[in-house]
Design an enzyme around this catalytic site. Sequence first.
Site, PDB file in Angstrom:
ATOM      1  N   SER A  29      43.205  32.136  41.407  1.00 26.80           N
ATOM      2  CA  SER A  29      43.974  31.842  40.193  1.00 26.80           C
ATOM      3  C   SER A  29      44.172  33.080  39.329  1.00 26.80           C
ATOM      4  CB  SER A  29      43.286  30.739  39.383  1.00 26.80           C
ATOM      5  OG  SER A  29      41.953  31.089  39.073  1.00 26.80           O
TER       6      SER A  29
ATOM      7  N   HIS B 273      41.169  34.615  34.687  1.00 29.87           N
ATOM      8  CA  HIS B 273      42.558  34.352  34.317  1.00 29.87           C
ATOM      9  C   HIS B 273      43.075  35.434  33.368  1.00 29.87           C
ATOM     10  CE1 HIS B 273      42.189  29.751  35.245  1.00 29.87           C
ATOM     11  NE2 HIS B 273      42.145  30.519  36.321  1.00 29.87           N
TER      12      HIS B 273
END
Length: 199
Positions: free
Chosen positions: A35, A97
């Site tokens: 991610s 992230h």
Amino acid sequence: EWGSIIWIIIYIGSAFGSSILSVCAMPDQISVGSSGAVMGLFGGKLAEIFLLCCEKSKTVEEYAGEQSRKDQACAVIGGIVVVMAMSFIPYVDWSAHLGGLVAGFGIGLVCFSFKIRMWIFMLVWLIVGVGTTIALFSGALAYMYNEVEVKDDLRDVCGYYKQFFEDYECRCMLDEAIQWGSWGNNVNDGAEAGGEKFL
């Protein structure tokens, strides 16, 4: 739209950036996933939109691209807000992230500065992008190697997860790897023995 080379550069660079910030921010936790690299693609797209927002359209094709970037800007910013908001729920690595997003933006400044038509602005943003990317990666790496101390307990991945999940069943295949190693030695021994018999 970007081409394979630019896509791979931003993706892999963002993966490194997300991993580095994850280690720096949360050295006592294990984090896996892609991610952070995906967030880097958001950062790269944001950099492209940012660099080309002041470019004046001269043809119908360029005008269509400009309108498309405006639509994409809303989608990208909305996606970043949603993902970063969800990054603080349990078992989600917010630092990965954020690291991927920042790394992707910095690398995107470098890659997409070449799309600017005026060479002086292209040169300025290229220097800014290169300087920002080098400063971020070198600073983060220096901090990671000099300041971060990782617990030895993290070497035992199965033990780490058993702390949080009582019914966790370890599938790290350590026993199979050991068995395969001994099997490999047995095969070599058998080959040598077979060679002697053959001779």
